[in-house]
Enzyme design. Structure first.
Site, PDB file in Angstrom:
ATOM      1  N   GLU A   1      -2.054  -2.510   9.012  1.00  0.00           N
ATOM      2  CA  GLU A   1      -2.159  -3.083  10.352  1.00  0.00           C
ATOM      3  C   GLU A   1      -3.600  -3.419  10.738  1.00  0.00           C
ATOM      4  OE1 GLU A   1       1.651  -0.670  10.291  1.00  0.00           O
ATOM      5  OE2 GLU A   1      -0.431  -0.333   9.641  1.00  0.00           O
TER       6      GLU A   1
ATOM      7  N   PHE B   1      10.293  10.344  17.517  1.00  0.00           N
ATOM      8  CA  PHE B   1       9.791   9.950  16.205  1.00  0.00           C
ATOM      9  C   PHE B   1       9.017   8.641  16.318  1.00  0.00           C
ATOM     10  CE2 PHE B   1      10.543   7.589  12.163  1.00  0.00           C
ATOM     11  CZ  PHE B   1       9.744   8.382  11.347  1.00  0.00           C
ATOM     12  N   GLN B   2       7.830   8.636  15.757  1.00  0.00           N
ATOM     13  CA  GLN B   2       6.930   7.482  15.763  1.00  0.00           C
ATOM     14  C   GLN B   2       6.605   6.987  17.177  1.00  0.00           C
ATOM     15  OE1 GLN B   2       8.214   4.465  12.885  1.00  0.00           O
ATOM     16  NE2 GLN B   2       7.002   5.500  11.323  1.00  0.00           N
TER      17      GLN B   2
ATOM     18  N   LYS C   1      11.995  -0.620  22.375  1.00  0.00           N
ATOM     19  CA  LYS C   1      12.998  -1.139  21.449  1.00  0.00           C
ATOM     20  C   LYS C   1      14.257  -1.595  22.177  1.00  0.00           C
ATOM     21  CE  LYS C   1      15.230  -0.166  17.021  1.00  0.00           C
ATOM     22  NZ  LYS C   1      15.402   0.794  15.912  1.00  0.00           N
TER      23      LYS C   1
ATOM     24  N   MET D   1     -26.905   0.365   3.845  1.00  0.00           N
ATOM     25  CA  MET D   1     -27.718   0.534   5.039  1.00  0.00           C
ATOM     26  C   MET D   1     -27.969   2.019   5.324  1.00  0.00           C
ATOM     27  SD  MET D   1     -29.445  -1.177   7.237  1.00  0.00           S
ATOM     28  CE  MET D   1     -28.863  -2.798   7.731  1.00  0.00           C
TER      29      MET D   1
END
Length: 615
Positions: free
Chosen positions: A74, A136-137, A186, A502
């Protein structure tokens, strides 16, 4: 949630059907989402499906107007949407599921917020009845992203989807551009609703000011003509406002020197005689010193960030400040403005041109001849440059310089973060807007490959080079698989010095050469002596495994041939592993927390300006 009135003025999203309202029709919330994306003109979405967002992926399969690019992470989706936005001038779109899918978007959302990139991130959320139950999630992505979005929405009713999508695109692209999050439950995606377009746009309190105040413009023009040592300090807002043509007219009309920040490269041609280069921690000596010794700084779409100012209380001690920005919150935030101007950079500069012309017509014209004598002396005495390694190995600066010189006209360059980013800023010439993509405010390692992917997806006719470091490359290189499978033939230069370059430079300069955890090509204390001399990972093999054409270059004699070979291959992604000298450093440099007066032109080389410091 924030509603900042803040960058370029863009038209409100319009329906594609010539402004006609579509008749209401029965659809699911998910179908309504895809139809809404089509109507606001989104043609490319970067994302990954998952449980909560899955209902949206079914109608997405049937859309002929929205292309979905299946990324491998993602974070890649978010940076790709940023690259797409910067290459096309449109709003970038990314999509993810709830929980870890959404939290993986946090870094690119923060990046877009810092760099004012128009982005709409769409996330699925658990069903509305489960919100707040640690389902969940589930993650409170609205709460998590509140400080790093321009605005965000939680949608729990299907009928709200078209309105919210229209508002999200409008907010992301108007005023100061930025990221907007749309989190959709959802059950809202699954519910039946009616779809009609366009929805009613009602955003009370969101009225970005684009037209500057005439009195402030007149005051600024007077200061410009009265000044003896003015500098135009140009930031990324000038690019966002598409004001580069106006900037060139203003610069040539006034005759003042121009500095362009890291975010503004390409806003003013690098080869223009009035251009002093980039200011800041690793800016050119002439640009940094000009700001320090100026008696007037005209800041256009810039925010006086710490990398430009150095130690703030010692920055530009003699200068009056004209500060023009579309975000009123930026004006006076770090440096008090003598003349504050709120407005879109294009409108501000256009009005300034007229006001300065009026001053000239009345016989008021600045004399900057003595100033240019100083500026030219600093420019000639302390030009940007580099030394070739004594051992015959590749110079990273030369690699990047030659990539820029051999690249086709109109090439877009995307950089990661670190030494290679600064060298790409210094040694590639940017003469046109929209040719330089980088993570300025957040400094996000791993930005280059997915941002290049998004730019190429949005502008397939243009060559796109990602200039990356071996550290950055190992964070997001999985998106090369996405490029290979979706016919997105970017080119990647891995500037491979075997270290976090760096950070290693700072350890060399400030930590007595104690290289704690910055060596990338061996394990702790080199626990596996048998592995010495091997490449872990072998970037050529890794890139080939992901469907790319890969080359390694170690010899300076092969440099041009390898770059030209990479430029000639356009049917798949190309990765070149450039093995460069590990001790090369970025100069000039102002050490963090010190005054810009303490700039070092090179190691142990402090510029001598030969002037009166109390001037």
């Amino acid at each position: 949630m924030t509603e900042q009135a803040t960058g370029a003025h863009h038209p409100q999203p319009r329906p594609r059907s010539g402004g006609q309202h579509s008749a209401p029709e029965q659809v699911t919330g998910a179908q309504s989402l895809i139809r809404s994306l089509e109507e606001v003109g989104a043609d490319t979405v970067f994302g990954i499906p998952g449980g909560a967002i899955l209902p949206a992926y079914d109608p997405l399969m049937d859309s002929t107007r929205v292309r979905h690019v299946l990324v491998r992470h993602e974070q890649g989706a978010g940076h790709a949407a940023e690259g797409y936005a910067l290459a096309t001038g449109k709003v970038g779109v990314c999509m993810a599921t709830s929980g870890p899918g959404a939290t993986n978007l946090v870094t690119p959302i923060a990046n877009a917020h810092m760099d004012s990139v128009p982005l709409v991130a769409i996330t699925g959320q658990v069903a509305s009845a489960s919100i707040g139950t640690d389902a969940f999630q589930e993650a409170d992505i609205v709460g998590i992203t509140m400080p790093i979005t321009k605005h965000n929405f939680l949608v729990t009713k299907a009928e709200d989807i078209p309105r919210v999508i229209a508002q999200a695109f409008h907010i992301a692209s108007t005023g100061r551009p930025g990221p907007v999050l749309v989190d959709i439950a959802k059950d809202a995606l699954q519910a039946k609703t009616t779809f009609s377009w366009p929805p009613t746009m009602d955003l009370p309190g969101y009225r970005p000011v684009t037209k500057p105040h005439a009195k402030q413009i007149r005051e600024a023009a007077k200061l410009i003509t009265q000044a003896r040592r003015p500098v135009l300090y140009v930031g990324g807002g000038v690019l966002k406002a598409k004001a580069t043509a106006e900037l060139k007219v203003l610069a040539e009309l006034t005759g003042a020197p121009v500095t362009t920040t890291l975010m503004a490269l390409g806003a003013f041609p690098d080869d223009h005689p009035q251009h002093l280069g980039m200011p800041g921690m690793h800016g050119s000596v002439a640009a940094v010193t000009a700001l320090q010794k100026a008696d007037l700084i005209v800041a256009l779409g810039a925010r006086f960030d710490d990398r430009v100012t150095g130690k703030l209380d010692s920055f530009a001690p003699f200068a009056k400040i004209v500060h023009a920005d579309i975000d009123p919150a930026e004006i006076g935030k770090n440096r008090v403005a003598d003349v504050p101007i709120v407005g879109d950079a294009r409108e501000v500069i256009a009005d300034l041109i007229q006001a300065v012309q009026k001053e000239h017509s009345e016989g008021h014209q600045g004399d900057y001849s003595m100033w240019w004598n100083d500026l030219n002396r600093w420019r000639e005495t302390y030009p940007l440059g580099y030394d070739q390694p004594g051992d015959g190995s590749l110079s990273p600066q030369q690699v990047i310089e030659r990539i820029g010189q051999l690249a086709p006209e109109g090439t877009i360059f995307a950089a990661g973060v670190g030494q290679h980013q600064m060298w790409a800023a210094h040694f590639i010439e940017y003469d046109k807007p929209g040719t330089w993509l980088n993570s300025g405010g957040a400094g996000t390692m791993g930005y280059a490959v997915p941002a290049a992917m998004g730019a190429k997806a949005g502008a397939p006719e243009r060559a796109v080079w990602a200039i990356d470091g071996d550290g950055c490359f190992q964070m997001t290189n999985q998106e090369l698989t996405t490029c290979a499978l979706n016919n997105i033939p970017i080119k990647v230069a891995v500037i491979n010095n075997g270290a976090l370059g760096m950070v290693r430079q700072w350890q060399t300069l400030f930590y007595n050469q104690r290289y704690s955890n910055t060596v990338l090509h061996s394990g702790p204390d080199d626990v596996n002596p048998q592995a010495r001399g091997t490449r872990v990972p072998d970037f050529v093999k890794l890139s080939e495994a992901m469907g790319c054409y890969a080359i390694r270059c170690e010899n300076p004699d092969d440099l041009d041939k390898v770059i030209e070979e990479a430029n000639s291959i356009n049917d798949r992604p190309v990765v070149v592993d450039f093995i460069v000298h590990e001790d090369a450093m970025v100069w000039p440099m102002v050490a963090a927390g010190t005054s810009n007066d303490e700039i070092m032109a090179a190691r142990d080389v402090r510029p001598d300006f030969g002037d009166n410091e109390d001037d």
